[in-house]
Design a protein around this motif. Structure first.
Motif, PDB file in Angstrom:
ATOM      1  N   TYR A  25      -1.212 -15.621  10.534  1.00 26.07           N
ATOM      2  CA  TYR A  25      -0.268 -15.494   9.417  1.00 26.07           C
ATOM      3  C   TYR A  25       0.598 -14.264   9.669  1.00 26.07           C
ATOM      4  N   PRO A  26       1.675 -14.391  10.456  1.00 16.94           N
ATOM      5  CA  PRO A  26       2.492 -13.229  10.835  1.00 16.94           C
ATOM      6  C   PRO A  26       3.347 -12.722   9.672  1.00 16.94           C
ATOM      7  N   ASN A  27       2.713 -12.074   8.719  1.00 16.87           N
ATOM      8  CA  ASN A  27       3.417 -11.549   7.552  1.00 16.87           C
ATOM      9  C   ASN A  27       3.305 -10.028   7.448  1.00 16.87           C
ATOM     10  N   GLY A  28       2.992  -9.382   8.568  1.00 21.68           N
ATOM     11  CA  GLY A  28       2.876  -7.929   8.552  1.00 21.68           C
ATOM     12  C   GLY A  28       1.499  -7.434   8.222  1.00 21.68           C
ATOM     13  N   GLY A  29       0.492  -8.296   8.302  1.00 24.19           N
ATOM     14  CA  GLY A  29      -0.849  -7.921   7.881  1.00 24.19           C
ATOM     15  C   GLY A  29      -1.454  -6.789   8.689  1.00 24.19           C
ATOM     16  N   ALA A  30      -1.258  -6.815  10.014  1.00 22.42           N
ATOM     17  CA  ALA A  30      -1.898  -5.812  10.860  1.00 22.42           C
ATOM     18  C   ALA A  30      -1.319  -4.434  10.653  1.00 22.42           C
ATOM     19  N   ASP A  31      -0.001  -4.358  10.425  1.00 16.32           N
ATOM     20  CA  ASP A  31       0.625  -3.048  10.282  1.00 16.32           C
ATOM     21  C   ASP A  31       0.879  -2.676   8.822  1.00 16.32           C
ATOM     22  N   ALA A  32       0.317  -3.448   7.867  1.00 20.81           N
ATOM     23  CA  ALA A  32       0.517  -3.130   6.451  1.00 20.81           C
ATOM     24  C   ALA A  32      -0.101  -1.792   6.094  1.00 20.81           C
ATOM     25  N   MET A  33      -1.190  -1.408   6.788  1.00 25.52           N
ATOM     26  CA  MET A  33      -1.821  -0.123   6.510  1.00 25.52           C
ATOM     27  C   MET A  33      -1.137   1.016   7.267  1.00 25.52           C
ATOM     28  N   VAL A  34      -0.068   0.684   8.004  1.00 29.57           N
ATOM     29  CA  VAL A  34       0.759   1.710   8.648  1.00 29.57           C
ATOM     30  C   VAL A  34       2.092   1.830   7.932  1.00 29.57           C
ATOM     31  N   SER A  35       2.770   0.705   7.756  1.00 27.48           N
ATOM     32  CA  SER A  35       4.071   0.715   7.088  1.00 27.48           C
ATOM     33  C   SER A  35       3.956   0.521   5.585  1.00 27.48           C
ATOM     34  N   GLY A  36       2.862  -0.133   5.150  1.00 27.70           N
ATOM     35  CA  GLY A  36       2.694  -0.443   3.733  1.00 27.70           C
ATOM     36  C   GLY A  36       3.405  -1.700   3.301  1.00 27.70           C
ATOM     37  N   ILE A  37       4.134  -2.342   4.214  1.00 27.81           N
ATOM     38  CA  ILE A  37       4.974  -3.489   3.878  1.00 27.81           C
ATOM     39  C   ILE A  37       4.299  -4.787   4.289  1.00 27.81           C
ATOM     40  N   ARG A  38       4.353  -5.751   3.381  1.00 28.45           N
ATOM     41  CA  ARG A  38       3.949  -7.118   3.708  1.00 28.45           C
ATOM     42  C   ARG A  38       5.103  -8.047   3.355  1.00 28.45           C
ATOM     43  N   TYR A  39       5.269  -9.095   4.159  1.00 27.20           N
ATOM     44  CA  TYR A  39       6.368 -10.028   3.959  1.00 27.20           C
ATOM     45  C   TYR A  39       5.850 -11.267   3.229  1.00 27.20           C
ATOM     46  N   VAL A  40       6.533 -11.629   2.155  1.00 28.61           N
ATOM     47  CA  VAL A  40       6.126 -12.747   1.305  1.00 28.61           C
ATOM     48  C   VAL A  40       7.162 -13.858   1.420  1.00 28.61           C
ATOM     49  N   ASP A  41       6.667 -15.066   1.597  1.00 24.16           N
ATOM     50  CA  ASP A  41       7.522 -16.240   1.674  1.00 24.16           C
ATOM     51  C   ASP A  41       8.007 -16.592   0.277  1.00 24.16           C
ATOM     52  N   ASN A  42       9.302 -16.455   0.004  1.00 21.77           N
ATOM     53  CA  ASN A  42       9.851 -16.721  -1.322  1.00 21.77           C
ATOM     54  C   ASN A  42       9.700 -18.168  -1.737  1.00 21.77           C
ATOM     55  N   ARG A  43       9.584 -19.038  -0.769  1.00 20.24           N
ATOM     56  CA  ARG A  43       9.466 -20.461  -1.120  1.00 20.24           C
ATOM     57  C   ARG A  43       8.128 -20.775  -1.766  1.00 20.24           C
ATOM     58  N   PHE A  69       0.851  -1.193   0.000  1.00 19.45           N
ATOM     59  CA  PHE A  69       0.000   0.000   0.000  1.00 19.45           C
ATOM     60  C   PHE A  69       0.884   1.240   0.000  1.00 19.45           C
ATOM     61  N   GLY A  70       0.646   2.133  -0.971  1.00 22.61           N
ATOM     62  CA  GLY A  70       1.398   3.370  -1.044  1.00 22.61           C
ATOM     63  C   GLY A  70       1.052   4.307   0.096  1.00 22.61           C
ATOM     64  N   GLY A  71       1.885   5.339   0.256  1.00 19.91           N
ATOM     65  CA  GLY A  71       1.685   6.278   1.354  1.00 19.91           C
ATOM     66  C   GLY A  71       0.358   7.004   1.279  1.00 19.91           C
ATOM     67  N   THR A  72      -0.033   7.440   0.086  1.00 23.97           N
ATOM     68  CA  THR A  72      -1.302   8.156  -0.060  1.00 23.97           C
ATOM     69  C   THR A  72      -2.475   7.239   0.233  1.00 23.97           C
ATOM     70  N   THR A  73      -2.380   5.987  -0.199  1.00 28.79           N
ATOM     71  CA  THR A  73      -3.443   5.019   0.080  1.00 28.79           C
ATOM     72  C   THR A  73      -3.610   4.809   1.573  1.00 28.79           C
ATOM     73  N   ARG A  74      -2.495   4.679   2.284  1.00 27.67           N
ATOM     74  CA  ARG A  74      -2.565   4.486   3.737  1.00 27.67           C
ATOM     75  C   ARG A  74      -3.145   5.721   4.418  1.00 27.67           C
ATOM     76  N   PHE A  75      -2.736   6.894   3.967  1.00 25.60           N
ATOM     77  CA  PHE A  75      -3.255   8.137   4.551  1.00 25.60           C
ATOM     78  C   PHE A  75      -4.766   8.241   4.363  1.00 25.60           C
ATOM     79  N   LEU A  76      -5.241   7.929   3.153  1.00 22.00           N
ATOM     80  CA  LEU A  76      -6.671   8.009   2.891  1.00 22.00           C
ATOM     81  C   LEU A  76      -7.447   6.959   3.671  1.00 22.00           C
ATOM     82  N   HIS A  77      -6.836   5.815   3.903  1.00 21.59           N
ATOM     83  CA  HIS A  77      -7.500   4.785   4.707  1.00 21.59           C
ATOM     84  C   HIS A  77      -7.816   5.315   6.094  1.00 21.59           C
ATOM     85  N   TRP A  78      -6.837   5.963   6.727  1.00 22.69           N
ATOM     86  CA  TRP A  78      -7.047   6.456   8.089  1.00 22.69           C
ATOM     87  C   TRP A  78      -7.952   7.676   8.112  1.00 22.69           C
TER      88      TRP A  78
END
Length: 234
Positions: free
Chosen positions: A214-232, A20-29
């Motif tokens: 699923y501890p992949n950053g889901g809860a804070d994705a709308m704050v940091s914008g980052i989600r962690y993906v399992d490369n495997r 999620f981009g910065g503007t998207t996160r800002f508009l969400h809140w």
């Protein structure tokens, strides 16, 4: 030494993705806070449980101020929602969200997703920001936002008859006709408000539930914008 090796192993298996981009996160809140404020102020307008002290001076305008701030928050929600739709359709940072559309038409992903929520299957690999159930839920929420904004503008035009109110009445008078009268407009506005009231705690619960399971950053994705993906699994 051991912790360093573990960190290296984790970095090999997980990759950061900007979801999620910065503007998207800002508009969400912005929309989240506006919806909460609109719910609170809307209920007060419908049931003004606070009354100013009686006075012969023209200073008892609590209801008028509540209605005015409610209208301002409503127009902020409208502007933020329009800009959010624009970002979803055209912004480069919203590509993960647009990729989620393909999986809505994949019955296998639907079955696995529902199975994951029922604790009988593993969550499928999602190529995008949302699984099919999330995407359809947010799409329905967007439609409900459109309904509550249209009915809100219709109600606004019946209180304020000049300026923006006059323009709103001229452009959105058809809303009252479609709903079958102003009373129905108000009723629909109230019913959709209750849908939002039900959605908010369910949404918060499921965000936390997904993040715990699923501890992949889901809860804070709308704050940091980052989600962690399992490369495997990519």
């Amino acid at each position: 030494m051991l912790s360093t090796e573990i960190d290296r192993a984790i970095r090999k298996e997980l990759e950061q993705h900007l979801e999620f981009g910065g503007t998207t996160r800002f508009l969400h809140w912005v929309r989240a806070f506006m919806i909460i404020f609109l719910i609170a102020s809307g209920f007060y307008i419908g049931y003004p449980f606070l009354q100013p002290d009686a006075s012969s001076e023209p200073i008892g305008f609590l209801q008028a101020y509540s209605r005015a701030f409610h209208c301002v928050a409503g127009f902020v929600l409208i502007c933020a929602s329009i800009f959010r739709v624009y970002l979803f359709l055209f912004a480069k940072s919203s590509q993960p969200e647009r990729r989620s559309i393909r999986q809505v038409f994949n019955p296998i992903v639907w079955i696995k997703t529902i199975g994951a929520y029922l604790f009988i299957a593993h969550h499928p690999h999602i190529n995008g920001a949302y699984n099919p159930l999330q995407f359809c839920t947010y799409l329905a929420l967007g439609i409900l936002t459109l309904v509550i904004c249209l009915t809100g503008v219709s109600l606004y035009s019946h209180v304020y008859h000049d300026g923006l109110g006059f323009i709103a009445g001229a452009c959105f008078g058809w809303v009252e006709v479609i709903c079958g009268g102003l009373a129905n407009v108000r009723a629909i506005h109230h019913i959709v408000t209750w849908v939002f009231i039900i959605f908010i705690p369910v949404h918060i619960y499921l965000v936390i539930w997904n993040s715990v399971r699923y501890p992949n950053g889901g809860a804070d994705a709308m704050v940091s914008g980052i989600r962690y993906v399992d490369n495997r699994r990519v």
